[in-house]
Design a protein around this motif. Structure first.
Motif, PDB file in Angstrom:
ATOM      1  N   THR A 170       0.821  -1.214   0.000  1.00  0.00           N
ATOM      2  CA  THR A 170       0.000   0.000   0.000  1.00  0.00           C
ATOM      3  C   THR A 170       0.858   1.269   0.000  1.00  0.00           C
ATOM      4  O   THR A 170       0.316   2.359   0.137  1.00  0.00           O
ATOM      5  N   ARG A 171       2.175   1.121  -0.098  1.00  0.00           N
ATOM      6  CA  ARG A 171       3.084   2.270  -0.037  1.00  0.00           C
ATOM      7  C   ARG A 171       2.746   3.143   1.180  1.00  0.00           C
ATOM      8  O   ARG A 171       2.363   4.312   1.059  1.00  0.00           O
ATOM      9  N   PRO A 172       2.889   2.580   2.383  1.00  0.00           N
ATOM     10  CA  PRO A 172       2.412   3.297   3.581  1.00  0.00           C
ATOM     11  C   PRO A 172       3.299   4.492   3.945  1.00  0.00           C
ATOM     12  O   PRO A 172       4.506   4.471   3.704  1.00  0.00           O
ATOM     13  N   ARG A 173       2.659   5.467   4.562  1.00  0.00           N
ATOM     14  CA  ARG A 173       3.421   6.582   5.138  1.00  0.00           C
ATOM     15  C   ARG A 173       3.656   6.333   6.626  1.00  0.00           C
ATOM     16  O   ARG A 173       4.524   6.917   7.223  1.00  0.00           O
ATOM     17  N   LEU A 174       2.814   5.462   7.192  1.00  0.00           N
ATOM     18  CA  LEU A 174       3.033   5.005   8.571  1.00  0.00           C
ATOM     19  C   LEU A 174       2.857   3.490   8.580  1.00  0.00           C
ATOM     20  O   LEU A 174       1.800   2.973   8.233  1.00  0.00           O
ATOM     21  N   LEU A 175       3.935   2.809   8.939  1.00  0.00           N
ATOM     22  CA  LEU A 175       3.906   1.348   8.959  1.00  0.00           C
ATOM     23  C   LEU A 175       3.928   0.900  10.426  1.00  0.00           C
ATOM     24  O   LEU A 175       4.822   1.279  11.182  1.00  0.00           O
ATOM     25  N   VAL A 176       2.930   0.113  10.793  1.00  0.00           N
ATOM     26  CA  VAL A 176       2.805  -0.342  12.186  1.00  0.00           C
ATOM     27  C   VAL A 176       3.037  -1.850  12.206  1.00  0.00           C
ATOM     28  O   VAL A 176       2.285  -2.609  11.588  1.00  0.00           O
ATOM     29  N   LEU A 177       4.079  -2.286  12.883  1.00  0.00           N
ATOM     30  CA  LEU A 177       4.435  -3.709  12.843  1.00  0.00           C
ATOM     31  C   LEU A 177       4.521  -4.278  14.254  1.00  0.00           C
ATOM     32  O   LEU A 177       5.118  -3.672  15.143  1.00  0.00           O
ATOM     33  N   ASP A 178       3.933  -5.443  14.410  1.00  0.00           N
ATOM     34  CA  ASP A 178       3.948  -6.128  15.704  1.00  0.00           C
ATOM     35  C   ASP A 178       4.832  -7.368  15.583  1.00  0.00           C
ATOM     36  O   ASP A 178       4.504  -8.288  14.832  1.00  0.00           O
ATOM     37  N   GLU A 179       5.941  -7.377  16.271  1.00  0.00           N
ATOM     38  CA  GLU A 179       6.881  -8.503  16.265  1.00  0.00           C
ATOM     39  C   GLU A 179       7.238  -8.961  14.846  1.00  0.00           C
ATOM     40  O   GLU A 179       7.075 -10.146  14.513  1.00  0.00           O
TER      41      GLU A 179
END
Lengths: 330, 454
Positions: free
Chosen positions: A151-160
């Motif tokens: 999605t070509r993110p501007r904010l990437l939220v990653l869990d583990e």
């Protein structure tokens, strides 16, 4: 004007029945950075990530993501992508089909990366046509990252994201995140892997029992007025031990695990100033220093210190560190 | 300025969130997932090939499934095979299919841990629900269509397009039989939809629990069990599974449309109510709480209690509107049904024996039936009904008499077993100029309309 803050949260509270998952949480994440989120199990990390990804709405407080206030409806703000609780993948589809299905859900005209491109980026191009059923945990993690990158993110939220990754997979994922940040995106990374966080993050937020107990740059965690345990390997362990005993502010730890194993290691506790003095003395005594490292990383030490549960009969310790360290972090 | 969540009314909060994905695209995504699962592919294969193979194979056997409705007519016409398959489908196949498809459509996301991924990608729980419900429906329709087409093709290939004998013994021309067979399959879509909705509800409410997957099957079996019990007619008709049986009424003359229509309406009401309850449960689900994979206590307040209430209301409405009290199996109805079927089948027997045709009016067939040899109430299900049938043959002064032992089930279906005389109904074969053929009067199936007929 482009806002320099990617996420700004103030007094965020979220409860599930009687359980307070987040209690007056403040969170500030600068754009173009990798921000770590640390905390013991049940600290509220997943809930906070869920709020950022639009999976839930806070009961109170304010949250601004990429410059826009988050409303009361469940919906991920535009430009935000990522995963919590592992990547969502369908084992009966191939890697390419998983991503194609996801790409098919993108609005018309939305920024979308090529499937081949993101698979290449995470090192899965060779297995693009293999069913995800046969993927290892590390491969799934990388495919989950590819799905988020789509999605070509501007904010990437990653869990583990580093769960199950071998060293080369880890290197690949680190490379992807660093490139993303270099291109202006922001990453919020939740992990129990302190080495990953230390390698990637410029700032961290530590949560305990739903509260922020520290938020700020990593180097503030290794503040000079805090004692840490170090291990020292030298050309002459006995002579080094003698020097250490004679150095003011240095406490030699005799019963440490490393010593018990019979390693030629000296383990001691000291503040930074005393550590500097010790190394100067060791060098002056013609003893070669072969290795010097904290026994646990500053982040891990801070994590343990800040998130330890109070013993029975004691007052809750997190109140005091929360105040002190948040101040220190600012 | 930063908006405060606690204070911002929904109408004011208009953050530039990405627009939700259109339902059509989510539906396509759901269908891709459905068709990639091996069990769905296997079901499609089985539904499109299985009935044809089964019906064709049964037609090649020396014995017929005469305990199944229309089974005894499988040698006579290709249309009977499809109705045998329909009976089996209503009992086993359709509950099983709805369990596997609708009962798993939400639970599979729990099993795979993909809910959060889906919510983030699609950004609308409403659209996810709509797409999943539609995808289940499409797959179920594909499977039911397969069952219908396959069984019809198998039957026609085996025995051809020939007249079908109805449940009251009257003969349906091939075209009429074809229309009614297709209509019967369409009618069972209504209770199938009710099971699909119950499957969706179970899948949402029970999450990873296998009970969610089994719910449509258990509900269907429960309803079948209820149909075997001596329940009041109103309660029987208020169960959404009754339409799996009431299509039988299409094959009588006149057609027993009232129970069929009530069954269909009740099924559709159940489908709508269960779908709405599933929707409400789904919207209330919290996707950040990792330990939550179902609706917990809401299952009772938003699942069980409303459906129990619906059953009570529909029972009351059916009782008030149709005057359907008691078992519905009354002496005069049984007598009327047996006499009608006998007259129709007697004409068929006469035709087989190449005798001059007679009409029902000329036969003036009548039946006198007693339950438990006339002791006790002359109504209700049981295998202790005994009927004496009399008829008149034109030009013959004597009145013909024959006897039947009836096994009447609580849903109004019965099997009449001929007790003689041998040349009329006492033996399974009759001698014709062309050789021995099955005797249509030896045993036949019938159906009593449970609702008041006037």
């Amino acid at each position: 004007m482009e806002n320099a803050v990617a996420v700004r949260g103030l007094g965020i509270t979220k409860t599930f029945g009687d359980i307070v998952a987040l209690d007056q949480v403040d969170l500030n994440v600068a754009r173009g950075r990798i921000h770590g989120l640390v905390g013991p199990n049940g600290a509220g990390k997943t809930t906070l990530l869920g709020l950022l990804l639009g999976l839930a709405v806070a009961d109170s407080g304010s949250l601004e993501i990429l410059g826009d206030p988050v409303g009361r409806t469940l919906a991920a703000p535009d430009g935000v992508s990522g995963f919590v609780d592992g990547p969502g993948l369908y084992p009966t589809l191939t890697a390419k089909q998983n991503l194609a299905a996801l790409a098919g859900l993108r609005p018309r005209g939305a920024r979308t990366a090529g499937i081949g491109e993101v698979l290449e980026e995470v090192g899965l191009a060779m297995v693009a046509d293999d069913k995800v059923r046969g993927f290892s945990l590390g491969m799934r993690q990388r495919l989950g990252l590819a799905a988020a990158l789509l999605t070509r993110p501007r904010l990437l939220v990653l869990d583990e994201p580093a769960n199950g990754l071998d060293p080369s997979g880890k290197k690949q994922v680190h490379g992807v995140l660093n490139r993303l940040v270099a291109d202006g995106a922001t990453v919020i990374l939740s992990s129990h892997r302190m080495d990953d966080l230390e390698a990637l993050c410029s700032e961290v937020t530590i949560l305990a029992t739903g509260r922020v107990v520290f938020s700020g740059p990593l180097n503030k965690l290794s503040a000079e007025d805090r004692e840490l345990d170090y291990r020292l390997r030298t050309s002459d362990p006995e002579a080094a031990r003698k020097v250490a005993r004679e150095t003011p502010g240095v406490e030699v730890i005799e019963g440490s695990d490393a010593v018990a194993r019979g390693d030629d290691l000296l383990v001691f506790r000291a503040q930074v100033a005393a550590l500097d003095a010790l190394i100067a003395r060791v060098v002056r005594a013609d003893i070669a220093v072969r290795e010097l490292a904290p026994v646990v990383s500053p982040l891990e030490a801070a994590f343990l210190a800040l998130t330890e549960q109070p013993a029975e009969g004691q007052s809750e310790p997190s109140h005091r560190p929360k105040h002190n360290l948040q101040e220190a972090g600012r | 300025m930063t908006a405060t969540l606690a204070e911002a009314p929904a109408s004011e909060a208009a953050p530039p969130v990405a627009r939700p994905v259109p339902v059509g695209r989510v539906l396509r995504f759901e269908l891709v997932k459905q068709f990639s699962a091996w069990r769905v592919r296997l079901l499609i294969l089985l539904c499109w090939l299985g009935p044809a193979v089964l019906v064709f194979a049964i037609d090649q056997q020396s014995t017929l499934p005469s305990d199944t409705l229309f089974g005894r007519w499988m040698y006579a016409t290709g249309w009977a095979g499809s109705l045998v398959a329909l009976g089996f489908a209503g009992t086993w196949a359709l509950p099983l299919l709805t369990s596997v498809v609708a009962g798993d459509v939400f639970a599979s996301e729990d099993r795979l841990g993909t809910w959060r991924h889906l919510i983030i990608a699609i950004r609308s729980q409403r659209r996810i629900f709509a797409a999943k419900a539609l995808a289940s429906l499409i797959v179920i329709l594909l499977l039911v269509t397969g069952l219908a087409v396959s069984s019809i093709v198998g039957g026609l290939l085996a025995k051809g397009d020939k007249p079908l004998i109805g449940l009251d013994g009257h003969t349906l021309a091939p075209g009429d039989a074809a229309g009614k067979v297709v209509l019967a399959w369409v009618c069972v879509l209504a209770p199938t939809l009710a099971l699909v909705a119950i499957g969706l509800l179970g899948s949402i409410a029970l999450g990873r629990s296998p009970m969610g997957l089994l719910l449509p099957m258990l509900v269907a079996l429960g309803m079948q069990l209820a149909q075997m019990l001596p329940l009041p007619v109103a309660l029987r008709l208020a169960l959404p599974g009754y339409a799996f049986i009431s299509w039988n009424g299409l094959f009588t003359d006149p057609r027993q449309l009232k129970p069929l229509l009530i069954g269909i309406v009740v099924s559709l009401v159940w489908a709508v109510v269960a779908t709405v309850l599933a929707y409400l449960l789904f919207l209330r689900r919290d996707f950040t709480n990792l330990t939550n994979d179902g609706a917990g206590r809401r299952v009772v307040s938003l699942g069980v209690l409303p459906l129990a209430g619906l059953l009570a209301v529909t029972t009351g409405v059916v009782a008030a509107a149709g005057g359907a009290g008691g078992s519905g199996i009354e002496q005069d109805k049984v007598q009327q049904s047996v006499a009608t079927a006998f007259a129709h089948l007697y004409r068929l027997q006469e035709a087989q024996m190449h005798r001059p045709p007679v009409t029902e009016a000329q036969l003036r067939a009548a039946a006198s039936c007693l339950k438990t040899e006339g002791h006790g109430a002359q109504e209700g299900a049981g295998n202790d009904w005994r009927c004496t049938v009399t008829w008149h043959v034109p030009g013959v002064t004597l009145t013909g008499t024959s006897y039947y032992q009836l096994d009447v089930t609580a849903n109004g279906r019965y099997i009449a077993d001929g007790d003689g005389p041998q040349e009329v109904n006492g033996y399974f074969l009759i001698a014709t100029p062309g050789g021995d053929v099955p005797n249509p009067l030896w045993q036949f199936d019938g159906n009593v309309d449970l609702l008041p007929t006037h």
